[in-house]
Design a protein around this motif. Structure first.
Motif, PDB file in Angstrom:
ATOM      1  N   ALA A 202       0.846  -1.207   0.000  1.00 32.94           N
ATOM      2  CA  ALA A 202       0.000   0.000   0.000  1.00 32.94           C
ATOM      3  C   ALA A 202       0.876   1.251   0.000  1.00 32.94           C
ATOM      4  O   ALA A 202       1.905   1.311   0.694  1.00 32.94           O
ATOM      5  N   PRO A 203       0.490   2.281  -0.769  1.00 40.24           N
ATOM      6  CA  PRO A 203       1.319   3.498  -0.838  1.00 40.24           C
ATOM      7  C   PRO A 203       1.474   4.199   0.505  1.00 40.24           C
ATOM      8  O   PRO A 203       2.508   4.816   0.772  1.00 40.24           O
ATOM      9  N   ASP A 204       0.445   4.114   1.344  1.00 38.45           N
ATOM     10  CA  ASP A 204       0.504   4.832   2.619  1.00 38.45           C
ATOM     11  C   ASP A 204       1.055   3.976   3.761  1.00 38.45           C
ATOM     12  O   ASP A 204       0.893   4.329   4.937  1.00 38.45           O
ATOM     13  N   ALA A 205       1.685   2.843   3.436  1.00 36.20           N
ATOM     14  CA  ALA A 205       2.206   1.967   4.492  1.00 36.20           C
ATOM     15  C   ALA A 205       3.419   2.623   5.145  1.00 36.20           C
ATOM     16  O   ALA A 205       4.354   3.072   4.463  1.00 36.20           O
ATOM     17  N   SER A 206       3.410   2.657   6.455  1.00 31.98           N
ATOM     18  CA  SER A 206       4.499   3.269   7.198  1.00 31.98           C
ATOM     19  C   SER A 206       5.683   2.306   7.301  1.00 31.98           C
ATOM     20  O   SER A 206       5.541   1.098   7.110  1.00 31.98           O
ATOM     21  N   ARG A 210       5.794  -1.844   7.287  1.00 32.87           N
ATOM     22  CA  ARG A 210       6.613  -2.647   6.381  1.00 32.87           C
ATOM     23  C   ARG A 210       7.557  -3.583   7.156  1.00 32.87           C
ATOM     24  O   ARG A 210       7.751  -4.740   6.788  1.00 32.87           O
TER      25      ARG A 210
END
Length: 388
Positions: A202-206, A210
């Motif tokens: 996901a692009p907004d994964a911190s 991760r």
């Protein structure tokens, strides 16, 4: 000093022969006493014989009153007594020696017949022992099926067969449970892996998500390897349903090529000597056997170490590697499921501890054996797999 161990057949033979000899000896003594009492008494017979002789002389010579003097009568009585004594001694001596010879011959025949009888009586026990020695977890279909009269030995054999029936059902249930449980667990693990990978992508994964995702994927992969190992173990424990000729040297060459990247990353040199060898069995299971040994040899090695794979006649496969020192008394435990050594092997969480267990199970399914020994000064292990 070890005590002398006698077989049951020898004990029964000794019992039969000893009982016969005791009864025969008692019969000999009774017979000796009866014959001894039947023979004439020496003094009475001698006096009677002398008196009878004197009467006969008196009848023949009625006018001669001095025909037999007392001294002559005593001499005649002594002569008759000596003759009777020698006769009794000869008869009893002959009877005793002939009886002893007959008893010895009969005793030998009794021992021989006792040995044959003991062998016949113990034959069902030999059948039970032979069946028990041939039994293994993968081969519980053998039965004694003892024929004969309904006696204690047949009851023992039938009880043993009943116990084998219950054991076979229990082991089969256990294997089916392991296979079914492992199969059912693969789907949720695959779903979990997919969800983690989607969350990480996901692009907004911190960064924290991760990092957690990487840890979860690592744990998930290890669980998948363990379940895959359990499936292979359950399959090999059930035995082979079909066999085909398999070139073990070609299988080993394929495994070595596929493991070259893994060996290069670990800094381990792979050497091989692959002579042509054909084995009758399951190609998938045999490939898994070689793969487990090669991967184990690479994983439990040291930087700059080596492994050597040898395909030949007997043993069919030998894998040597350098690595940590392995105590001799710890080697058998390595073939048990989920067992590792302390130190490097325990700390390595990349494997589930099923590698050598699967190797042994596959070798047994093919009618062979798998064994290991410490590698010596260079450390590591030497694993030998013998296949028919």
């Amino acid at each position: 000093m070890k005590p002398l161990r006698l077989s049951v057949r020898t004990k029964l033979t000794a019992l039969y022969g000893g009982a016969f000899l005791i009864v025969g000896l008692a019969l000999l003594i009774v017979n000796y006493l009866l014959v001894s009492s039947t023979l004439p008494d020496t003094a009475a017979f001698a006096n009677g014989a002398t008196a009878g002789a004197q009467i006969e002389v008196a009848r023949a010579y009625p006018m001669d009153t001095t025909s037999i003097l007392p001294a002559e009568r005593a001499q005649a009585t002594q002569l008759v007594a000596t003759s009777i004594t020698e006769y009794r001694s000869d008869v009893l001596s002959t009877l005793l020696w002939q009886s002893l010879v007959a008893l010895a011959i009969a005793g030998g025949l009794a021992v021989l017949l006792g040995w044959l009888m003991a062998s016949r009586v113990l034959r069902p026990l030999h059948a039970i022992t032979s069946t028990a020695r041939k039994l293994e977890v993968e081969n519980l279909d053998r039965r004694i099926d003892l024929d004969g009269p309904d006696d204690e030995l047949k009851e023992l054999a039938d009880t043993f067969d009943g116990m084998l029936d219950r054991l076979a059902v229990s082991f089969d249930s256990q294997k089916r449970f392991v296979a079914n449980a492992s199969h059912e667990l693969r789907t949720p693990l695959a779903v979990q892996r997919t969800l983690v990978e989607v969350a990480m992508a996901a692009p907004d994964a911190s960064p924290e998500v991760r990092k957690l995702g990487e840890h979860l994927i690592y744990t998930n992969e290890r669980s998948e390897r363990m379940i895959e190992g359990l499936l292979v173990l359950a399959r090999s424990d059930r035995g082979l349903t079909a066999r085909a000729p398999v070139r073990l040297d070609e299988v080993a060459a394929t495994v070595i090529r596929s493991a070259s990247a893994m060996a290069e990353e670990a800094g381990v040199t792979v050497e091989s000597r692959l002579r042509p060898r054909t084995v009758s069995g399951d190609p998938v299971l045999l490939e898994r056997l070689v793969t487990n040994l090669v991967h184990n040899a690479i994983t439990y090695n040291r930087q700059g170490g080596w492994i050597h794979v040898d395909i030949g006649g007997d043993p069919a496969l030998v894998v040597r590697n350098t690595g940590p020192q392995v105590p001799l008394d710890a080697v058998p435990a390595l073939f048990e499921p989920f067992r590792r050594l302390s130190g490097d092997r325990t700390g390595d969480s990349r494997n589930a501890g099923l590698g050598l267990s699967i190797v042994r199970s596959i070798a047994k399914a093919h009618g062979g054996t798998a064994g290991a020994e410490p590698g010596g000064r260079g450390g590591g292990l030497v694993v030998r797999v013998r296949l028919p």
